[in-house]
Design an enzyme around this catalytic site. Structure first.
Site, short mmCIF file in Angstrom:
data_model
loop_
_atom_site.label_atom_id
_atom_site.label_comp_id
_atom_site.label_asym_id
_atom_site.label_seq_id
_atom_site.Cartn_x
_atom_site.Cartn_y
_atom_site.Cartn_z
N ILE A 189 7.43 7.22 -10.32
CA ILE A 189 5.97 7.18 -10.29
C ILE A 189 5.44 7.07 -11.72
CG2 ILE A 189 3.93 8.60 -9.75
CD1 ILE A 189 5.48 9.52 -7.22
N VAL A 223 9.18 8.59 0.30
CA VAL A 223 9.67 9.69 -0.54
C VAL A 223 9.08 9.46 -1.94
CG1 VAL A 223 11.76 10.50 0.60
CG2 VAL A 223 11.83 8.42 -0.74
N GLY A 260 0.81 -1.22 0.00
CA GLY A 260 0.00 0.00 0.00
C GLY A 260 0.84 1.26 0.00
N LYS A 299 5.02 22.12 -10.67
CA LYS A 299 6.42 21.94 -11.07
C LYS A 299 6.54 22.21 -12.57
CE LYS A 299 9.84 18.27 -11.74
NZ LYS A 299 10.18 16.85 -11.52
N ALA A 301 8.32 14.20 -6.57
CA ALA A 301 8.36 15.01 -7.78
C ALA A 301 7.89 14.17 -8.96
CB ALA A 301 9.77 15.52 -8.03
N PRO A 337 13.28 22.15 -18.70
CA PRO A 337 11.89 22.57 -18.49
C PRO A 337 10.91 21.60 -19.12
CG PRO A 337 12.83 23.75 -20.35
CD PRO A 337 13.88 22.76 -19.90
N SER A 347 0.64 -3.82 5.12
CA SER A 347 1.04 -4.15 6.49
C SER A 347 1.30 -2.88 7.29
CB SER A 347 2.31 -5.01 6.44
OG SER A 347 2.83 -5.11 7.74
P1 FAD Z 1 6.81 1.23 -0.87
O1 FAD Z 1 6.53 2.64 -0.66
O2 FAD Z 1 8.03 0.65 -0.22
O3 FAD Z 1 5.55 0.40 -0.36
C1 FAD Z 1 5.64 -0.98 -0.11
C2 FAD Z 1 4.34 -1.47 0.52
O4 FAD Z 1 4.40 -2.87 0.63
C3 FAD Z 1 4.06 -0.94 1.92
O5 FAD Z 1 2.70 -0.61 2.04
C4 FAD Z 1 4.35 -2.13 2.84
O6 FAD Z 1 3.57 -2.13 4.00
C5 FAD Z 1 3.94 -3.26 1.90
N1 FAD Z 1 4.56 -4.52 2.25
C6 FAD Z 1 5.86 -4.88 2.17
N2 FAD Z 1 6.03 -6.13 2.59
C7 FAD Z 1 4.80 -6.58 2.96
C8 FAD Z 1 4.31 -7.80 3.50
N3 FAD Z 1 5.12 -8.83 3.78
N4 FAD Z 1 2.99 -7.91 3.73
C9 FAD Z 1 2.13 -6.90 3.47
N5 FAD Z 1 2.55 -5.73 2.96
C10 FAD Z 1 3.86 -5.58 2.73
N6 FAD Z 1 9.59 8.64 -7.50
C11 FAD Z 1 9.20 9.70 -8.22
O7 FAD Z 1 8.41 9.56 -9.14
N7 FAD Z 1 9.68 10.95 -7.93
C12 FAD Z 1 10.60 11.15 -6.97
O8 FAD Z 1 10.98 12.30 -6.73
C13 FAD Z 1 11.08 10.04 -6.24
N8 FAD Z 1 12.03 10.16 -5.30
C14 FAD Z 1 12.51 9.05 -4.67
C15 FAD Z 1 13.59 9.15 -3.82
C16 FAD Z 1 14.12 8.00 -3.21
C17 FAD Z 1 15.30 8.11 -2.32
C18 FAD Z 1 13.52 6.75 -3.43
C19 FAD Z 1 14.05 5.51 -2.78
C20 FAD Z 1 12.44 6.65 -4.27
C21 FAD Z 1 11.95 7.78 -4.92
N9 FAD Z 1 10.92 7.69 -5.83
C22 FAD Z 1 10.51 8.77 -6.54
C23 FAD Z 1 10.27 6.41 -6.04
C24 FAD Z 1 8.98 6.34 -5.30
O9 FAD Z 1 9.17 6.59 -3.94
C25 FAD Z 1 8.43 4.94 -5.48
O10 FAD Z 1 8.46 4.59 -6.82
C26 FAD Z 1 7.04 4.89 -5.06
O11 FAD Z 1 6.89 5.43 -3.80
C27 FAD Z 1 6.54 3.49 -5.09
O12 FAD Z 1 6.94 2.80 -3.97
P2 FAD Z 1 6.26 1.42 -3.75
O13 FAD Z 1 4.82 1.65 -3.52
O14 FAD Z 1 6.68 0.51 -4.82
O15 FAD Z 1 6.96 0.84 -2.41
#
Ligand code: FAD
Length: 495
Positions: free
Chosen positions: A348, A51, A16, A82, A54, A100, A43
């Site tokens: 994203i 994070v 999530g 932006k 942008a 830009p 979870s």
């Molecule tokens: P996460 O946010 O890690 O979510 C994982 C989910 O899985 C959580 O809800 C967790 O509870 C769940 N989960 C994990 N294991 C289990 C389990 N065993 N059981 C149940 N649930 C579980 N993207 C951009 O587009 N622009 C930006 O400026 C940007 N900056 C970033 C900077 C950094 C340093 C990083 C690391 C990433 C950045 N990103 C950026 C990427 C962006 O943060 C991610 O692509 C986006 O947030 C997607 O994350 P996610 O949902 O895949 O993972």
């Protein structure tokens, strides 16, 4: 005759974070009415990355697909507008340029602006590129307006995206998804039951099992299903993009936030600054081979404008992507699918592209090999083109530090090498058909990073250079006039 394929009846999303709730919101709205049941498991014990603040303009397409109201979204997420990214010190210390959004200049007598501008610039008869971009100038001046129908004026085609609070964005999308019938289950996935299609069910810590036809792995860097259960494999890009850590911290909000992401080169990486309404996001992306976490944190804190809010947090990552984004009946999105540093705010966007391709390639129950192969090929291409664009920023630098000298010395990947060779010979820029970044984006970065260039496109010579210089000066005046019609960014947000 084989059975007609059917839309998966039960989609189970694990995770999530931003990726999970983007997928849930899209599937709930677009597949729910067709009878697909969407469950999202997250979870409370495992934090999201939190994070990812942008974005780039195609996010507007995603929001339109979901029927999201921009004002409501910006209010809910502390969002700001932006207009581009300012790269400070990337080509060499003390120099900066803006990549830009939107269109830079306009065609000159049928010739692309880029070609004529490069020619005039070489002749000392044109200003830096930023001067011909309304978005670049408005970003620096702290001004913003959404596109206003106004004939040929650049005001009618302002290109923009958003900064927002990732945690609030997930909450906003959750409300949207739940309103469209998505069911949220709180729980930790502790085991995966395999089945003929790949995955049959996931088991939660409370002993319950959730079965599905299609599983979407949004479990973040853990990649619980796609790698943990299905060992889809990993394509490692850390040689080309060696940064593998980020330390992030918030600071107080700016009184007058610029509609601009800032990226400032540092000794072994770079620092971002993202202005939201309620706070400013900051982070330092660096290579752990060249710098320790303590030093990187000290550099981040020293580079803040204003005091930190909270404690700096270190995130560790490896750049690359899953060899198979889709395997069996499981598709990975977000960090589970792969990661490239946020230099051009593309993560994203890649989630969005994964969702869009997936929607186009349904029905897929049982998963058709041709569909799976196509999806994997397309996503690999999307990742690869973006990687090449990111590597260009690093490869073309004249900074003195060892980290940067290594980046300049490393041969670029084949696709980028070709782009650089074409540019070197007369400033030619071509966009591949499946490529996110267009010719204007490449021009901004290639010119901004002072990519080697000899001569100009000979077709430009059809127009005398004096006439070109006059046209370019007229374009600059049009941009300057348009800028006076843009209100301050803060006023645009207040509306
Ligand atoms: P996460 O946010 O890690 O979510 C994982 C989910 O899985 C959580 O809800 C967790 O509870 C769940 N989960 C994990 N294991 C289990 C389990 N065993 N059981 C149940 N649930 C579980 N993207 C951009 O587009 N622009 C930006 O400026 C940007 N900056 C970033 C900077 C950094 C340093 C990083 C690391 C990433 C950045 N990103 C950026 C990427 C962006 O943060 C991610 O692509 C986006 O947030 C997607 O994350 P996610 O949902 O895949 O993972």
């Amino acid at each position: 005759m084989t059975d007609a394929p059917t839309t998966p009846r039960r989609i189970v999303i694990v995770g999530g974070g931003t990726a999970g709730w983007m997928a849930a919101a899209a599937f709930g709205r677009l597949l729910g009415p067709a009878g697909t049941h969407v469950t999202l498991i997250e979870s409370d014990d495992i934090a999201t990355v939190g994070v990812g603040e942008a974005t780039i303009p195609p996010i507007q397409t995603f929001h339109a697909m979901l029927g999201i109201d921009e004002a409501a979204f910006l209010r809910a997420t502390g969002g700001s507008y932006k207009l581009g990214i300012r790269f400070e010190g990337w080509s060499r210390p003390g120099e900066s340029y803006i990549h830009p959004f939107g269109q830079v200049g306009t065609d000159i007598a049928g010739h692309p602006f880029a070609a004529q501008w490069l020619r005039a610039r070489q002749a000392g008869m044109a200003e830096p590129l930023d001067q011909y971009s309304l978005e670049a100038r408005a970003a620096t001046a702290g001004r913003f307006a959404r596109p206003i129908p106004n004939g040929d004026s650049p005001l009618s085609r302002v290109g923009y995206a958003y900064h927002f609070d990732a945690g609030r964005y997930a909450a906003f999308l959750r409300a949207h998804a739940e309103a469209n019938g998505v069911v949220r289950r709180e729980g930790t996935v502790v085991a995966v039951d395999r089945g003929p299609a790949g995955i049959a069910a996931v088991r939660l810590a409370d002993g319950s099992a959730i079965a599905g036809d299609l599983f979407v792995d949004c479990s973040g860097f853990r990649a619980l299903l796609i790698e943990g259960a299905l060992t889809a494999g990993w394509v490692d890009w850390s040689e080309q993009l060696p940064c593998d850590r980020a330390v992030a911290v918030a600071s107080a909000a700016d009184a007058a936030p610029l509609p601009l992401t800032r990226s400032t080169a540092k000794a072994a990486g770079w620092q971002w600054r993202i202005p939201l309404r309620h706070r400013t996001g900051n982070g330092h992306v660096f290579s752990s081979r060249h710098m320790g976490e303590d030093e990187a944190t000290a550099i981040l804190l020293a580079g803040l404008e204003g005091s930190p809010v909270g404690t700096p947090r270190v995130l560790r990552f490896t750049t690359g992507h899953r060899r198979h984004f889709w395997s069996g009946n499981c598709v990975a999105l977000g960090l589970a699918a792969g990661f490239m540093e946020p230099l051009e705010s593309t993560s994203i966007h890649l989630v969005q592209r994964g969702i869009q391709h997936l929607l186009q390639m349904l029905p897929a129950s049982p998963a058709d090999d041709a569909i799976v192969a196509r999806y994997n090929r397309i996503m690999t291409a999307e990742f690869t083109r973006i990687r090449d664009f990111l590597v260009a920023h690093y490869h073309l630098n004249a900074r003195p530090e060892p980290f940067w000298r290594e980046r300049a010395a490393l041969p670029p990947p084949a696709g980028l090498a070709e782009k650089l060779a074409l540019y070197r010979s007369g400033g030619r820029i071509f966009r591949e058909s499946d490529e996110l970044f267009n010719e204007q984006s490449w021009l901004a970065v290639l010119a901004g990073q002072a990519a080697p260039l000899v001569g100009h496109d000979p077709v430009c010579d059809a127009l005398p250079i004096d006439a070109v210089a006059r046209r370019i000066a007229a374009i600059e005046r049009v941009v300057a006039t348009a800028l006076t019609h843009m209100p301050p960014h803060a006023d645009a947000l207040a509306r």
